[in-house]
Write a protein that holds these residues in place. Structure first.
Motif, PDB file in Angstrom:
ATOM      1  N   LEU A 149      27.929  76.788 -51.994  1.00  0.00           N
ATOM      2  CA  LEU A 149      26.684  77.167 -51.324  1.00  0.00           C
ATOM      3  C   LEU A 149      26.585  76.488 -49.961  1.00  0.00           C
ATOM      4  CD1 LEU A 149      24.076  78.766 -51.738  1.00  0.00           C
ATOM      5  CD2 LEU A 149      23.034  76.687 -52.639  1.00  0.00           C
ATOM      6  N   PHE A 150      26.951  75.229 -49.928  1.00  0.00           N
ATOM      7  CA  PHE A 150      26.921  74.454 -48.685  1.00  0.00           C
ATOM      8  C   PHE A 150      27.810  75.128 -47.624  1.00  0.00           C
ATOM      9  CE2 PHE A 150      28.521  70.914 -46.083  1.00  0.00           C
ATOM     10  CZ  PHE A 150      27.328  70.326 -45.691  1.00  0.00           C
ATOM     11  N   GLN A 151      29.036  75.458 -48.019  1.00  0.00           N
ATOM     12  CA  GLN A 151      29.957  76.094 -47.067  1.00  0.00           C
ATOM     13  C   GLN A 151      29.492  77.505 -46.727  1.00  0.00           C
ATOM     14  OE1 GLN A 151      34.169  74.165 -47.420  1.00  0.00           O
ATOM     15  NE2 GLN A 151      33.826  75.328 -49.291  1.00  0.00           N
ATOM     16  N   GLY A 152      29.021  78.225 -47.742  1.00  0.00           N
ATOM     17  CA  GLY A 152      28.540  79.587 -47.514  1.00  0.00           C
ATOM     18  C   GLY A 152      27.370  79.619 -46.551  1.00  0.00           C
ATOM     19  N   TYR A 153      26.519  78.600 -46.610  1.00  0.00           N
ATOM     20  CA  TYR A 153      25.387  78.523 -45.694  1.00  0.00           C
ATOM     21  C   TYR A 153      25.875  78.453 -44.248  1.00  0.00           C
ATOM     22  CZ  TYR A 153      21.649  76.449 -42.987  1.00  0.00           C
ATOM     23  OH  TYR A 153      20.747  76.193 -41.996  1.00  0.00           O
ATOM     24  N   PHE A 154      26.867  77.624 -44.000  1.00  0.00           N
ATOM     25  CA  PHE A 154      27.354  77.490 -42.630  1.00  0.00           C
ATOM     26  C   PHE A 154      28.059  78.759 -42.160  1.00  0.00           C
ATOM     27  CE2 PHE A 154      26.699  73.000 -43.464  1.00  0.00           C
ATOM     28  CZ  PHE A 154      26.109  72.627 -42.266  1.00  0.00           C
ATOM     29  N   VAL A 155      28.779  79.410 -43.077  1.00  0.00           N
ATOM     30  CA  VAL A 155      29.477  80.640 -42.689  1.00  0.00           C
ATOM     31  C   VAL A 155      28.470  81.758 -42.437  1.00  0.00           C
ATOM     32  CG1 VAL A 155      31.118  82.408 -43.414  1.00  0.00           C
ATOM     33  CG2 VAL A 155      31.545  80.012 -43.989  1.00  0.00           C
ATOM     34  N   ALA A 156      27.554  81.957 -43.380  1.00  0.00           N
ATOM     35  CA  ALA A 156      26.707  83.143 -43.333  1.00  0.00           C
ATOM     36  C   ALA A 156      25.514  82.954 -42.408  1.00  0.00           C
ATOM     37  CB  ALA A 156      26.225  83.490 -44.738  1.00  0.00           C
ATOM     38  N   TYR A 157      24.877  81.805 -42.469  1.00  0.00           N
ATOM     39  CA  TYR A 157      23.610  81.645 -41.749  1.00  0.00           C
ATOM     40  C   TYR A 157      23.788  80.955 -40.404  1.00  0.00           C
ATOM     41  CZ  TYR A 157      21.321  83.250 -45.948  1.00  0.00           C
ATOM     42  OH  TYR A 157      20.924  84.022 -47.001  1.00  0.00           O
ATOM     43  N   GLN A 158      24.840  80.144 -40.264  1.00  0.00           N
ATOM     44  CA  GLN A 158      25.067  79.483 -38.981  1.00  0.00           C
ATOM     45  C   GLN A 158      26.195  80.138 -38.188  1.00  0.00           C
ATOM     46  OE1 GLN A 158      22.940  77.275 -37.886  1.00  0.00           O
ATOM     47  NE2 GLN A 158      21.828  77.459 -39.799  1.00  0.00           N
ATOM     48  N   ARG A 159      26.801  81.197 -38.781  1.00  0.00           N
ATOM     49  CA  ARG A 159      27.811  81.979 -38.071  1.00  0.00           C
ATOM     50  C   ARG A 159      28.995  81.148 -37.576  1.00  0.00           C
ATOM     51  NH1 ARG A 159      25.246  86.914 -36.450  1.00  0.00           N
ATOM     52  NH2 ARG A 159      23.856  87.301 -38.187  1.00  0.00           N
ATOM     53  N   ILE A 160      29.368  80.122 -38.322  1.00  0.00           N
ATOM     54  CA  ILE A 160      30.578  79.392 -37.979  1.00  0.00           C
ATOM     55  C   ILE A 160      31.725  80.068 -38.715  1.00  0.00           C
ATOM     56  CG2 ILE A 160      31.710  77.138 -37.998  1.00  0.00           C
ATOM     57  CD1 ILE A 160      28.952  75.889 -38.080  1.00  0.00           C
ATOM     58  N   PRO A 161      32.847  80.324 -38.047  1.00  0.00           N
ATOM     59  CA  PRO A 161      33.945  81.039 -38.722  1.00  0.00           C
ATOM     60  C   PRO A 161      34.336  80.352 -40.030  1.00  0.00           C
ATOM     61  CG  PRO A 161      34.411  80.824 -36.400  1.00  0.00           C
ATOM     62  CD  PRO A 161      33.170  80.033 -36.645  1.00  0.00           C
ATOM     63  N   ALA A 162      34.576  81.171 -41.057  1.00  0.00           N
ATOM     64  CA  ALA A 162      34.894  80.637 -42.384  1.00  0.00           C
ATOM     65  C   ALA A 162      36.119  79.735 -42.328  1.00  0.00           C
ATOM     66  CB  ALA A 162      35.134  81.789 -43.347  1.00  0.00           C
ATOM     67  N   PHE A 163      37.060  80.110 -41.467  1.00  0.00           N
ATOM     68  CA  PHE A 163      38.282  79.323 -41.328  1.00  0.00           C
ATOM     69  C   PHE A 163      37.937  77.872 -40.957  1.00  0.00           C
ATOM     70  CE2 PHE A 163      41.836  77.697 -38.900  1.00  0.00           C
ATOM     71  CZ  PHE A 163      42.911  78.024 -39.703  1.00  0.00           C
ATOM     72  N   ILE A 164      37.007  77.708 -40.027  1.00  0.00           N
ATOM     73  CA  ILE A 164      36.646  76.366 -39.556  1.00  0.00           C
ATOM     74  C   ILE A 164      35.879  75.609 -40.637  1.00  0.00           C
ATOM     75  CG2 ILE A 164      35.378  75.082 -37.792  1.00  0.00           C
ATOM     76  CD1 ILE A 164      37.723  76.630 -36.671  1.00  0.00           C
ATOM     77  N   VAL A 165      34.865  76.277 -41.204  1.00  0.00           N
ATOM     78  CA  VAL A 165      34.021  75.603 -42.195  1.00  0.00           C
ATOM     79  C   VAL A 165      34.865  75.098 -43.360  1.00  0.00           C
ATOM     80  CG1 VAL A 165      32.168  75.940 -43.880  1.00  0.00           C
ATOM     81  CG2 VAL A 165      31.974  76.944 -41.605  1.00  0.00           C
ATOM     82  N   THR A 166      35.735  75.977 -43.868  1.00  0.00           N
ATOM     83  CA  THR A 166      36.469  75.602 -45.078  1.00  0.00           C
ATOM     84  C   THR A 166      37.659  74.704 -44.749  1.00  0.00           C
ATOM     85  OG1 THR A 166      37.761  77.660 -45.030  1.00  0.00           O
ATOM     86  CG2 THR A 166      35.734  77.665 -46.317  1.00  0.00           C
ATOM     87  N   LEU A 167      38.117  74.748 -43.491  1.00  0.00           N
ATOM     88  CA  LEU A 167      39.150  73.789 -43.083  1.00  0.00           C
ATOM     89  C   LEU A 167      38.546  72.382 -43.070  1.00  0.00           C
ATOM     90  CD1 LEU A 167      42.092  73.589 -42.094  1.00  0.00           C
ATOM     91  CD2 LEU A 167      41.235  73.772 -39.762  1.00  0.00           C
ATOM     92  N   ALA A 168      37.323  72.286 -42.572  1.00  0.00           N
ATOM     93  CA  ALA A 168      36.621  71.005 -42.625  1.00  0.00           C
ATOM     94  C   ALA A 168      36.439  70.582 -44.076  1.00  0.00           C
ATOM     95  CB  ALA A 168      35.270  71.118 -41.924  1.00  0.00           C
ATOM     96  N   GLY A 169      36.081  71.568 -44.929  1.00  0.00           N
ATOM     97  CA  GLY A 169      35.908  71.286 -46.346  1.00  0.00           C
ATOM     98  C   GLY A 169      37.201  70.790 -46.975  1.00  0.00           C
ATOM     99  N   LEU A 170      38.300  71.442 -46.617  1.00  0.00           N
ATOM    100  CA  LEU A 170      39.608  71.058 -47.155  1.00  0.00           C
ATOM    101  C   LEU A 170      39.871  69.571 -46.933  1.00  0.00           C
ATOM    102  CD1 LEU A 170      42.905  72.751 -47.232  1.00  0.00           C
ATOM    103  CD2 LEU A 170      42.832  71.034 -45.475  1.00  0.00           C
ATOM    104  N   SER A 171      39.534  69.106 -45.745  1.00  0.00           N
ATOM    105  CA  SER A 171      39.782  67.702 -45.432  1.00  0.00           C
ATOM    106  C   SER A 171      38.746  66.788 -46.097  1.00  0.00           C
ATOM    107  CB  SER A 171      39.754  67.536 -43.908  1.00  0.00           C
ATOM    108  OG  SER A 171      39.754  66.192 -43.581  1.00  0.00           O
ATOM    109  N   ALA A 172      37.470  67.118 -45.912  1.00  0.00           N
ATOM    110  CA  ALA A 172      36.408  66.208 -46.343  1.00  0.00           C
ATOM    111  C   ALA A 172      36.319  66.090 -47.863  1.00  0.00           C
ATOM    112  CB  ALA A 172      35.071  66.676 -45.773  1.00  0.00           C
ATOM    113  N   ILE A 173      36.486  67.225 -48.558  1.00  0.00           N
ATOM    114  CA  ILE A 173      36.245  67.210 -50.004  1.00  0.00           C
ATOM    115  C   ILE A 173      37.333  66.414 -50.718  1.00  0.00           C
ATOM    116  CG2 ILE A 173      36.042  68.667 -52.052  1.00  0.00           C
ATOM    117  CD1 ILE A 173      34.877  70.826 -50.123  1.00  0.00           C
ATOM    118  N   ARG A 174      38.574  66.574 -50.274  1.00  0.00           N
ATOM    119  CA  ARG A 174      39.610  65.761 -50.892  1.00  0.00           C
ATOM    120  C   ARG A 174      39.395  64.280 -50.549  1.00  0.00           C
ATOM    121  NH1 ARG A 174      44.206  67.094 -53.516  1.00  0.00           N
ATOM    122  NH2 ARG A 174      44.224  69.200 -52.740  1.00  0.00           N
ATOM    123  N   GLY A 175      38.845  64.045 -49.351  1.00  0.00           N
ATOM    124  CA  GLY A 175      38.517  62.670 -48.965  1.00  0.00           C
ATOM    125  C   GLY A 175      37.531  62.046 -49.941  1.00  0.00           C
ATOM    126  N   ILE A 176      36.522  62.813 -50.339  1.00  0.00           N
ATOM    127  CA  ILE A 176      35.536  62.287 -51.302  1.00  0.00           C
ATOM    128  C   ILE A 176      36.237  61.942 -52.609  1.00  0.00           C
ATOM    129  CG2 ILE A 176      33.446  62.822 -52.619  1.00  0.00           C
ATOM    130  CD1 ILE A 176      32.673  64.742 -50.328  1.00  0.00           C
TER     131      ILE A 176
END
Ligand SMILES: Nc1ncnc2c1ncn2[C@@H]1O[C@H](COP(=O)(O)OP(=O)(O)O)[C@@H](O)[C@H]1O
Ligand SMILES: [Mg+2]
Lengths: 331, 239
Positions: A117-144
């Motif tokens: 939902l967090f990533q979907g919010y940025f893609v759908a409502y903030q219009r950030i390309p999915a590639f960027i949002v989930t690339l950030a997720g790829l790095s940050a989530i494994r970091g957690i």
């Protein structure tokens, strides 16, 4: 005298082949791979190996079904491998702390949904390309996950939980059954429901979908929730199969998953997705890695061969497709 | 429908600089103007696709403020977009019912939609052999016909057609003009944007001319002629 005649409509069979060219070609490719590996080592076709193959394919398949929805909207989710790692590690931590496994399972699925939902919010409502949002997720989530585990592998105490990954029903491994159930649900939802139709519409022409009153942004956000939940489910399966949780789980899984979906014939441009193709794509990926091991090819070469096979398969697939159906590019 | 003082800017471009317009039920208004005059932008505001920067829209005397196209559709304002706004990978019936799918619970009733699509196309005298074909497989004119059918089939109060006949063959243009006349008879307010001026004189009751984001003239059809309109479009008659 000139005769006015109606153009004959083509044969039904021909239409069927043309509209299913992608799925048919991946099916042929899958069978060819199976035949090749059987001829190299006939252990490949033994029931034991096939069941093992299904068990291993299950996590990829589960995530790939959800990824089919994401890619059909014209998006991508690169973070699924990291979500698997985080959920996998968190589940192991909670189970080790003595929590009940049903509670942990439900909590973990919810964790996946929240991340999606967090990533979907940025893609759908903030219009950030999915590639960027989930690339950030790829790095940050494994970091957690790394922070939570300190990088160590965490043993899961023996219990009923492990049967999620190791159990069988009627002789079929439970992960495989879960994978098939998820695929069946995905198939029905994508092809036969209003929601599935809206997913295709948003991917084909988001502006057109918005203009006819489809809640386009909500649909886009929702597919990331599904991929988060599917990744969490896959993480539980992996944790139960290995009996441990680790922040290093599922490195590179996102690539297998995306390859499976694209191999299956879902268009990266959006608007056209096929779950049947995805199932075969996921099986193909597993067959290749399993078959290469049985062929005693050095593990270091496996990645190279896998990459080459995927490129060739998709190349052939698009070639066939270009000749058969001239689908207009999205403008 | 009564529209007052509509303004809309895209960045530094003032696409609309205060446009007023009235539409009456059962009447067809022709909207003409040079390219980039703002016709499409204006009608998209009427259809809720763009939100105006300023100005008011009244429907049946009540002021309304759309939040989006779905709401405009709810008020019975339908539009055929210049870019047609179709989904290429979905079949003909699916496009006709896009956004208002026939369903049983959460499931699509595909058979009912195919039947309904046949019926819709038959009523509008559009020949498309197979409503299960993907829209991408159709010709430009067929695609345009589908967009028109979609907007006309669900009993609109206001129907906006943005260059609906640009890709149509002779017989199909005739069918669209006949359709406009039928809808007028049913009390629909029609807005027709077209570059085929001779068509305007066959179906419209009034013609509004836009120039550089403003409405420069409005003529009842009886008191104007082709030369007059051409002069207004290129911007001579009112200086
Ligand atoms: N989405 C948009 N973004 C930026 N400028 C736009 C957009 N839509 C229209 N315009 C500008 O607004 C003006 C009016 O365009 P339009 O309404 O399409 O004209 P018409 O349909 O009369 O040819 C043009 O100058 C165009 O460049
Ligand atoms: Mg225009």
């Amino acid at each position: 005298m000139t005769l006015y005649t109606e153009r004959q409509s083509g044969s039904r069979l021909r239409d069927f082949f043309e509209s299913h060219a992608h799925v048919l070609s991946i099916a042929v490719f899958l069978i060819a791979c199976c035949a090749l590996f059987t001829s190299i080592n006939d252990v490949f076709l033994s029931p034991g190996n096939l069941l093992n193959l299904l068990r291993q394919a299950a996590p990829t398949l589960i995530v790939a079904v959800a990824m089919t929805f994401v890619i059909t909207t014209g998006g991508i989710d690169l973070s699924v491998g990291s979500i698997i790692a985080l959920v996998n590690a968190s589940a192991a931590l909670l189970l080790r702390a003595g929590w009940d496994w049903p509670v942990v399972s439900v909590l973990m699925l919810m964790l996946g949904a929240v991340i999606g939902l967090f990533q979907g919010y940025f893609v759908a409502y903030q219009r950030i390309p999915a590639f960027i949002v989930t690339l950030a997720g790829l790095s940050a989530i494994r970091g957690i996950a790394l922070v939570l585990t300190g990088g160590f592998s965490i043993l899961i105490p023996p219990g009923l939980f492990l049967s999620i990954g190791r159990g069988t029903l009627f002789g079929i491994p439970s992960p495989a059954l879960m994978g098939l159930a998820v695929a069946l649900i995905g198939f029905i939802v994508l092809n036969f429901t209003v929601y599935g139709r809206h997913v295709c519409a948003v991917g084909a022409n988001a502006e057109a979908a918005r203009r006819v009153g489809i809640p386009a942004r909500r649909v886009v956000a929702s597919v990331y929730v599904w991929s988060g939940v599917a990744a969490a489910l896959a993480a539980l399966v992996v944790a139960a199969r290995l009996g441990s949780g680790s922040s290093n789980a599922a490195v590179g899984t996102e690539l297998d998953v995306i390859a499976a979906v694209v191999l299956g014939g879902t268009s990266l441009m959006g608007g056209r997705g096929t779950i049947v193709g995805t199932v075969m794509g996921a099986l193909t990926i597993s067959v290749i890695s399993n078959g290469l091991i049985l062929s005693k090819i050095d593990a270091f070469y496996t990645q190279i061969v896998t990459g080459a096979i995927i490129l060739i398969a998709i190349w052939v697939n698009t070639r066939i497709f270009d000749q058969v159906g001239s689908v207009r590019r999205k403008s | 429908m009564r529209v007052r003082g509509i303004r809309k800017s895209f960045g530094s471009i003032e696409a609309l600089r205060g446009v007023d317009l009235d539409l009456w039920p059962g009447e067809c208004l022709g909207l003409v103007g040079d390219n980039a005059a703002g016709k499409s932008t204006f009608t998209k505001i009427l259809a809720g696709t763009y939100l105006p920067d300023a100005g008011t829209i009244e429907l049946d005397g009540k002021e309304i403020a759309y939040s989006g196209p779905a709401e405009a559709r709810g008020y019975g304002v339908e539009m055929v977009y210049q870019d047609l706004s179709l989904c290429d990978t979905i079949d003909v019936a699916g496009n006709l019912y896009l956004g208002r799918e026939i369903s049983k619970g959460p499931f699509l009733d595909k058979a009912a939609m195919q039947r309904g699509a046949h019926e819709m196309l038959r009523k509008l005298e559009i020949r498309i052999p197979n409503t299960a074909l993907k829209v991408a497989q159709l010709s430009g004119g067929q695609r345009q016909s589908i967009a028109i059918a979609r907007s006309a089939a669900f009993d609109p109060n206001v129907l906006i057609l943005d260059e609906p006949t640009s890709a149509l063959a002779v017989a199909e243009v005739e069918a669209v003009l006949a359709l406009i006349n039928r809808l007028k008879a049913k009390g629909v307010a029609v807005v027709l944007i077209t570059h085929r001026l001779q068509d305007l004189f066959r179906v419209c009751d009034r013609i509004a001319v836009m120039y550089e984001g403003t409405k420069v003239a409005e003529r009842a059809i009886a008191e104007t002629n082709l030369e007059d309109i051409v002069r207004l479009i290129v911007g001579e008659g009112h200086r």
